[in-house]
Every structure is written in structure tokens, then in C-alpha cells.
Design an enzyme around this catalytic site. Structure first.
Site, mmCIF file in Angstrom:
data_model
loop_
_atom_site.group_PDB
_atom_site.id
_atom_site.type_symbol
_atom_site.label_atom_id
_atom_site.label_comp_id
_atom_site.label_asym_id
_atom_site.label_seq_id
_atom_site.Cartn_x
_atom_site.Cartn_y
_atom_site.Cartn_z
ATOM 1 N N GLU A 226 -2.438 -8.327 7.610
ATOM 2 C CA GLU A 226 -2.786 -7.936 8.982
ATOM 3 C C GLU A 226 -3.724 -8.929 9.654
ATOM 4 O OE1 GLU A 226 -3.983 -3.846 8.194
ATOM 5 O OE2 GLU A 226 -2.006 -3.192 8.860
ATOM 6 N N LYS A 227 -3.711 -10.190 9.163
ATOM 7 C CA LYS A 227 -4.692 -11.141 9.709
ATOM 8 C C LYS A 227 -4.419 -11.506 11.165
ATOM 9 C CE LYS A 227 -2.602 -15.000 7.138
ATOM 10 N NZ LYS A 227 -1.774 -14.099 6.298
ATOM 11 N N PHE A 228 -3.192 -11.283 11.642
ATOM 12 C CA PHE A 228 -2.928 -11.577 13.056
ATOM 13 C C PHE A 228 -2.923 -10.324 13.928
ATOM 14 C CE2 PHE A 228 -1.019 -15.325 10.917
ATOM 15 C CZ PHE A 228 -1.980 -16.230 11.364
ATOM 16 N N HIS A 229 -3.459 -9.239 13.371
ATOM 17 C CA HIS A 229 -3.621 -8.005 14.152
ATOM 18 C C HIS A 229 -4.933 -8.139 14.927
ATOM 19 C CE1 HIS A 229 -4.076 -3.734 15.034
ATOM 20 N NE2 HIS A 229 -2.921 -3.469 14.466
ATOM 21 N N ARG B 163 0.858 -1.190 0.000
ATOM 22 C CA ARG B 163 0.000 0.000 0.000
ATOM 23 C C ARG B 163 0.888 1.232 0.000
ATOM 24 N NH1 ARG B 163 -2.447 -0.038 6.249
ATOM 25 N NH2 ARG B 163 -0.420 -0.007 7.265
ATOM 26 N N TRP C 25 2.979 -6.012 13.595
ATOM 27 C CA TRP C 25 4.156 -5.432 12.939
ATOM 28 C C TRP C 25 5.346 -5.230 13.876
ATOM 29 C CZ3 TRP C 25 4.526 -0.942 15.660
ATOM 30 C CH2 TRP C 25 3.336 -0.342 16.090
ATOM 31 N N ASN D 197 -4.892 8.101 4.454
ATOM 32 C CA ASN D 197 -4.647 7.370 5.706
ATOM 33 C C ASN D 197 -3.172 7.484 6.066
ATOM 34 O OD1 ASN D 197 -5.856 5.440 7.714
ATOM 35 N ND2 ASN D 197 -4.096 4.227 7.061
ATOM 36 N N GLU D 198 -2.901 7.952 7.250
ATOM 37 C CA GLU D 198 -1.524 8.002 7.757
ATOM 38 C C GLU D 198 -0.539 8.460 6.683
ATOM 39 O OE1 GLU D 198 -0.536 4.263 9.636
ATOM 40 O OE2 GLU D 198 -1.561 4.871 11.469
ATOM 41 N N GLU E 248 -7.237 5.310 15.745
ATOM 42 C CA GLU E 248 -6.853 3.892 15.764
ATOM 43 C C GLU E 248 -6.018 3.595 16.993
ATOM 44 O OE1 GLU E 248 -4.684 2.465 12.400
ATOM 45 O OE2 GLU E 248 -5.851 3.644 10.988
HETATM 46 C C1 GLA Z 1 -2.036 1.774 10.796
HETATM 47 C C2 GLA Z 1 -2.972 1.796 9.611
HETATM 48 C C3 GLA Z 1 -3.981 0.701 9.646
HETATM 49 C C4 GLA Z 1 -3.366 -0.585 10.101
HETATM 50 C C5 GLA Z 1 -2.733 -0.387 11.435
HETATM 51 C C6 GLA Z 1 -2.151 -1.656 12.022
HETATM 52 O O1 GLA Z 1 -2.472 2.493 11.843
HETATM 53 O O2 GLA Z 1 -3.633 3.025 9.477
HETATM 54 O O3 GLA Z 1 -4.524 0.578 8.355
HETATM 55 O O4 GLA Z 1 -2.419 -0.970 9.175
HETATM 56 O O5 GLA Z 1 -1.686 0.528 11.282
HETATM 57 O O6 GLA Z 1 -1.595 -1.432 13.293
#
Ligand code: GLA
Length: 687
Positions: A365-368, A122, A325, A160-161, A317
Site C-alpha cells: 500500500e505504499k502508493f496509497h 492478509r 487498488w 478489520n473489515e 477509513e
Molecule cells: C481497507 C483496509 C485498510 C487499507 C485500505 C486501503 O479499508 O481496512 O487496511 O488496506 O483498505 O484502501
């Protein structure tokens, strides 16, 4: 219930969600539609009031350039509206689809070394790409036209971020944009050559076409070129935000617009961004292995409140438990989710959201962790999530109240960028280390702080701390001097006031810009070896730095006993006008920093450890009680967050809002627990 265009104490709009908003990123496109029905039912059960939708859905929303497929999003929006859940709708521009990168390969970012990156993750776009700017604003406009009047829509979430993965790009299109930015800043080449000091190492430019981004060089690049590059990169990302924001604002002028920040994120100057947002929002993830992570959380929350000028902000978030991560992704302990969340509320957040609603089955991110874990609702996590939803409902009346501070810490992104450039006296001078050390000392003293720019109006503060301000403008230096002359108490660390905004050294002795204010003159720096410490005559210790200082009006508070400069001043104090300026020439240990700040606070009339918590100042284990007040017209809310494994009794009178029980002079806060007391008598300003 607030309406669009209404504010919470500011002139800016706030999302039309009552009380403290609660929710998270909702990615229904990852699931079959039958799951959506379960989603909204569970959201109702948990008390979810706002979700962020569509953050990574560009590829589904626009399968081919200019061809939109809104069908699935229409159904999601309608479903959420039917369940009275507000939508913070993303513009979906954070991850361009494969077709985009395929069609516009020049939009893919290039590293400093010259490698062009690929799509497949991404944020694979160059912030200066004209193709990206055109496509992202087109998508934002299409979404605004489609959903601008949809009953579910309460806020726009742009991108986003910004800069999270791609904060800079060294491609040719970026080079063109950099030259344009430099022309705006310097007008002509003479200005640039002077500012960059190009007489050094044969770097003089005779045409703007010769100027390039600071790509890979044989040795240290031009420092001012690198500094301007950082300014440019932050501005380019901001331009991406503003381009989308303006499209949205033209179509939906009353809806709040945000983009989510990332706390103390070096590449983006959030102080310069904040005025362009309606609402500040932040993503905060704790580092599981960091035993001080609750203090880092407080610091980030205070920074966010400060960026928004004290107005309520959104925790966009956080994680319910582990992330995916970190090298080892630790699960949160029972109760930590609540403590973390209410720490944010205590420090001014009026919305508590998570990444993400439902844990993904597929993808990176399946294990988040998520609000709704893989294991379903018969889980500790789900029970904690629903309990938090109930807690936030009980705190609804806190929304809109403010945190008032008597102490401020100076924070400045350009000074951060500049102090960490290479070829400096010591690579151990790290901006965040110094910030955190000062912040932690105030935290131990139970003093809530604001963060301010060096040119801010400081008149409301009794104490101002400068952990690190290597680069400072004349105007900011004068502002800080006026603050002290008018009665302020300032404390400033070493290697501050050294250069002007072009990174040119201020001559005549260090610390150039602050020499007179601090009443000192420094001839030479004596940085220390990596693990070397020095002892101070008062028993404190220092590391990283010492310097050869001669008082010039200041009195010596303490001296070095050993190290390179035995007998020379380590800490000084200078009376200026009706104020006082302290100077600290080394990276003081935590206990000594806290004692120094305690003395300065006492002199300035700031209460430290105002509550009888039993906490002792010489105890520096990462424990303790955190007390913060939020105040509104005629109301005062005392938040007590107990990070210890012992029950705590804290003086408080009023009603404890989480339990509804009376607090008759004492509130009992369970080990690891939280209490929020609506105080019977309006409290005075919390030091
Ligand atoms: C960031 C992103 C999210 C996700 C989280 C995971 O904050 O904005 O899309 O990837 O990290 O911790």
C-alpha cells in the site's frame, strides 16, 4: 468531554473524544521510533484526536504463540496519551502471522475450487477455524488485560473489515461448522430436505454427514444450499467478532467496541451484525473514475446511520486522495477531501478518520495516499488535512445531533443474496443497480432517506420504497401491507415478493407476497435483451425487465408502447386502506424514476427540493447541491454541499459555522464548497 459509558443519544457507549473525532489508522511499527515523535507533533498540528493502532501488528505483538511483546506498543500508547490523542486499539487479528499458518496449516482458507490459499498477504484464515478462534481471542484478551485501563484507550477495534478478502472458506472444518449451523436452523434432515427442495435432481440427504458447502459442481448448485451458505458465512464471521468482543467486554465493560464495515458489502449482513456493536463504523472509498461517486458516498453514509438506528457513527477509513487498488488510482481534486468528509458528517458521522496517518514506504500500500504524504508537509494534501482538522473543530457542537427522515428504502441482505443466485429469468437484475437508481432519484430530489429492513417499524415514514425484494417472509410482507393500510405510500419494483425465505416460489401469480397489496396479477416475466429498451406511454423508458400484468384492483398509471408487451400496464397504483401502493414493472430510466418519486412524495406530503437551489429536475448530470439537516434539542444544522463548479446561493438564516459569519437569509456556497449553518429558527423535518 464524554466519558466511557456515556452515549450520544443512545444507550451504547461512545469513545471518550470530544466533538467530532479526527484521525486515522496509525501504523508506527512500520517506522523507526524517532519518527513517532514527529508523528505526534504533526498530529497535534492537524488537530488529530483519535488514531486506530495495531490493526496489522499480530506478528510483532506475539512473536510466538502465547509469548507477547508489548514493549513497543506500551511506548506508542504512552506517547499518544501524553499528547491527549485517544486510541482506538485494534485486536490485531486480521492478519495471522506466518508462524500461525505454519503451525496450523488447516486454518488457511480453501476456495470453492478446492485450492488452499497461503499466507503472504492478509486475512488468510478460515472463519470457522478453531485454531484461529482460540488464538484471536487469546490475543484480544492479552491486549485487554494489558491496556484496559490505559489512559489513551478510548475504543476497541475488533479485527478489520471482516470478509474483505476471505468471506467464505470451503474447507472440511467449515463443512463441519456448516452442518452444525444447518442442524440449528432446521432441527432435522426432513426440515433441510424440505427447505432445500432436494426432491429436485436427486439431492435427498439421508445423513448430515453427506451435506457439504456448495463447492464446485458440474452445473447450477442447489439455490437454497447456496443461500443458506451465504447466511452461514455471514454468521460465522459474526461469531468471530462476537468471540473477541465478549473477551473484551468481560475485561473492559464500559469501553465501546466496534468493527469497521464496508458500506454496501454483499457477503456480510450488516443489519444482523449491527445490534452486536456499540458503535457503527465504516470504511468508505470512492471509485475515482465514477462520476457519481459523491452520491454513492451519501448512500453508504445513510446506510451506516440507519444500521445504527440513527445514532452517530464513525467514518473509520477513507482516503485523503488516491488509493492503490483501482486500475487507475485518481488523485482527489482540491476541495474533494473536505466535501467527502463533511458529506459523512452531514449524514450522521461524529468521527472522520483515514487510512492512514503516514504514507508507507514499503509494502503493497505504499502508493496509497495518507494524511501525511511521502512528500511531507509542504504539500496541498497536508494543507487540506490540517484545514479539515480545523473545520471539524468548528463543527464540534454538531456532534450528537441526528438526521430525521420522512422516507425509507427497504434493504435486506438475504433478498440481495437470493435475487442474484443463478438460473433466474435475467442476470441483469442486480440488487445494487436497483438500490442505487432509487437512491439517486431521491438524492436528485434532495430527499434524505433511511434504510430499513422489511420487518422494521415503518410508522415514522411517509414514503417507503422497495427497489428489490425478491425474497420476503410472510411477516415482512404483512408488515409492509399494514404500513400502507395505515396511510403509508409505498413504491415497489418488479421481481419482488417472489419467493419465501427458503427461496420457494409463491404460487398463484406474481408478485406472490405483494399481489393483493399492489392489486395486480402477473402471469409471466418478459425480461429484455442486454441493451434493449422499451418506451412507456408517458415518454419514460424501461430496460432489463417487463412482465405480463393484469390489474386486480390497481389503476394503470402508464402502459408500454413497444417491446414485448405493447399496451400492457407498466406502472400501476393501488389505493389500500388510507395509503397507496405503486408498482413498477421495469427498470425505469433516471428521469422517469425521479418524476414518479416526486409525485409520490408530493402525495405523501414530503418536500422535494425544498430549497431554491435552481436545480432542475430534468438535469441529471452528476452535479447539484446536497442539503441535509442534523437536529438536536433546540438546534438545527443545515449542511449544504456544493458539487457543482458554480457558486450557489441557498436560503438560510443563522451562523455559518465554518467561517463564523452570519447568514442573513442567504448563504453563499463557493463552487465545490461546503457551508454548515446553525439555523436561527429550529427547522421542520427535512423531507
Ligand atoms: C481497507 C483496509 C485498510 C487499507 C485500505 C486501503 O479499508 O481496512 O487496511 O488496506 O483498505 O484502501
Amino acid at each position: 468531554m464524554t466519558t466511557p459509558g456515556s452515549s450520544r443519544g443512545s444507550s451504547r457507549p461512545w469513545p471518550r473524544v470530544p466533538g467530532i473525532a479526527f484521525g486515522g489508522d496509525y501504523n508506527p511499527e512500520q517506522w523507526p521510533e524517532e519518527v513517532w515523535v514527529d508523528d505526534v507533533a504533526r498530529m497535534a498540528e492537524a488537530g488529530v484526536s483519535m488514531v486506530t493502532v495495531g490493526v496489522f501488528s499480530w506478528a510483532l505483538l506475539e512473536p510466538a504463540q502465547g509469548n507477547y511483546d508489548f514493549g513497543w506498543l506500551d511506548r506508542v500508547m504512552d506517547l499518544l496519551a501524553a499528547h491527549d490523542i485517544g486510541v482506538d486499539l485494534a485486536t490485531a487479528t486480521a492478519s495471522p502471522p506466518p508462524w500461525f499458518s505454519h503451525r496450523y496449516p488447516e486454518s488457511l482458507p480453501v476456495t470453492r475450487e478446492g485450492h488452499r490459499m497461503s499466507q503472504g498477504a492478509r486475512q488468510a484464515y478460515c472463519p470457522s477455524s478453531t485454531a484461529y478462534r482460540a488464538a484471536s481471542t487469546a490475543l484480544a484478551g492479552a491486549l485487554a488485560n494489558r491496556y484496559g485501563t490505559h489512559p489513551a484507550l478510548v475504543m476497541w477495534h475488533v479485527n478489520n473489515e471482516y470478509g474483505c478478502h476471505t468471506s467464505e472458506c470451503f474447507c472440511d472444518e467449515s463443512a463441519v461448522a456448516f452442518r452444525r449451523w444447518l442442524r440449528d436452523r432446521y432441527g432435522d434432515l426432513d426440515g433441510l430436505n424440505e427447505a432445500w427442495g432436494t426432491a429436485f435432481w436427486s439431492q435427498r440427504y439421508y445423513s448430515f454427514d453427506e451435506v457439504i458447502p456448495p463447492r464446485l459442481t458440474p452445473t447450477w448448485g442447489n439455490p437454497t444450499q447456496n443461500l443458506d451458505w451465504k447466511r452461514f458465512c455471514s454468521d460465522e464471521l459474526l461469531a468471530c467478532f462476537i468471540a473477541e468482543r465478549d473477551v473484551l467486554r468481560a475485561i473492559t465493560p464500559d469501553l465501546p467496541i466496534t468493527t469497521n464495515f464496508m458500506g454496501a458489502f454483499k457477503p456480510v449482513d450488516y443489519f444482523s451484525w449491527a445490534p452486536h456493536e456499540d458503535v457503527i463504523s465504516d470504511d468508505h472509498y470512492i471509485l475515482g473514475a465514477d462520476h457519481m461517486n459523491h452520491i454513492r458516498l451519501s448512500m453508504s453514509a445513510d446506510l451506516m446511520r440507519s444500521l445504527g438506528g440513527g445514532n452517530p457513527w464513525i467514518l473509520m477509513e477513507q482516503s485523503t486522495s488516491a488509493v492503490n487498488w483501482q486500475p487507475r488510482n485518481l488523485a482527489k481534486a482540491p476541495g474533494q477531501l473536505k466535501r467527502n468528509s463533511l458529506q459523512h458528517v452531514a449524514r450522521g458521522a461524529d468521527a472522520i478518520c483515514f487510512f492512514q496517518w503516514r504514507a508507507s514506504r514499503r509494502g503493497a500500500e505504499k502508493f496509497h495516499s495518507a494524511m501525511l504524504p511521502h512528500a511531507g508537509t509542504d504539500t496541498r494534501l497536508w494543507r487540506e488535512v490540517t484545514a479539515l482538522g480545523a473545520d471539524l473543530k468548528n463543527l464540534a457542537e454538531v456532534a450528537g445531533s441526528r438526521v430525521e427522515c420522512a422516507v425509507a428504502i427497504v434493504w435486506d441482505w438475504p433478498a440481495w443474496w437470493a435475487v442474484e443466485l443463478d438460473s433466474h429469468p435475467s442476470s441483469d437484475v442486480q440488487y445494487l443497480d436497483l438500490m442505487r437508481a432509487t437512491y439517486e432519484a431521491f438524492w436528485q430530489l434532495d430527499v434524505t432517506v433511511d434504510f430499513v429492513r422489511p420487518d422494521a417499524d415503518l410508522s415514522a415514514y411517509k414514503v417507503v420504497a422497495i427497489p428489490s425484494l425478491y425474497l420476503v417472509s410472510d411477516a415482512s410482507a404483512a408488515n409492509l401491507t399494514r404500513y400502507v393500510e395505515a396511510g403509508g405510500h409505498l413504491v415497489c419494483n418488479f421481481f419482488s415478493g417472489i419467493v419465501d425465505p427458503d427461496d420457494a416460489v409463491r404460487l398463484g401469480g406474481y408478485p406472490g407476497a405483494f399481489r393483493e397489496l399492489l392489486g395486480v396479477r402477473v402471469e409471466e416475466f418478459y425480461p429484455l435483451l442486454e441493451h434493449q429498451t422499451v418506451t412507456l406511454a408517458d415518454g419514460g423508458t424501461g430496460r432489463v425487465w417487463t412482465e405480463m400484468l393484469t390489474p386486480a384492483g390497481a389503476e394503470v398509471v402508464t402502459t408500454y408502447v413497444d417491446g414485448p408487451l405493447p399496451g400492457l400496464p407498466a406502472i400501476t397504483r393501488h389505493d389500500v386502506g388510507s395509503g397507496v401502493a405503486h408498482y413498477v414493472t421495469t427498470f425505469l430510466d433516471a428521469a422517469r424514476t425521479t418524476r414518479l418519486l416526486q409525485v409520490i412524495c408530493a402525495d405523501a406530503g414530503v418536500v422535494t427540493r425544498g430549497l431554491e437551489t435552481g436545480a432542475r429536475l430534468d438535469r441529471f448530470e452528476p452535479a447539484g447541491l446536497e442539503t441535509i439537516r442534523r437536529q438536536a434539542e433546540g438546534a438545527s444544522y443545515l449542511f449544504v454541499i456544493n458539487h457543482t463548479d458554480r457558486e450557489a446561493d441557498v436560503p438560510a438564516a443563522g451562523v455559518e459555522l465554518l467561517t463564523g459569519k452570519a447568514a442573513d437569509g442567504i448563504v453563499h456556497v463557493a463552487a465545490g464548497g461546503v457551508a454548515v449553518v446553525r439555523e436561527a429558527a429550529a427547522a421542520t423535518m427535512d423531507g
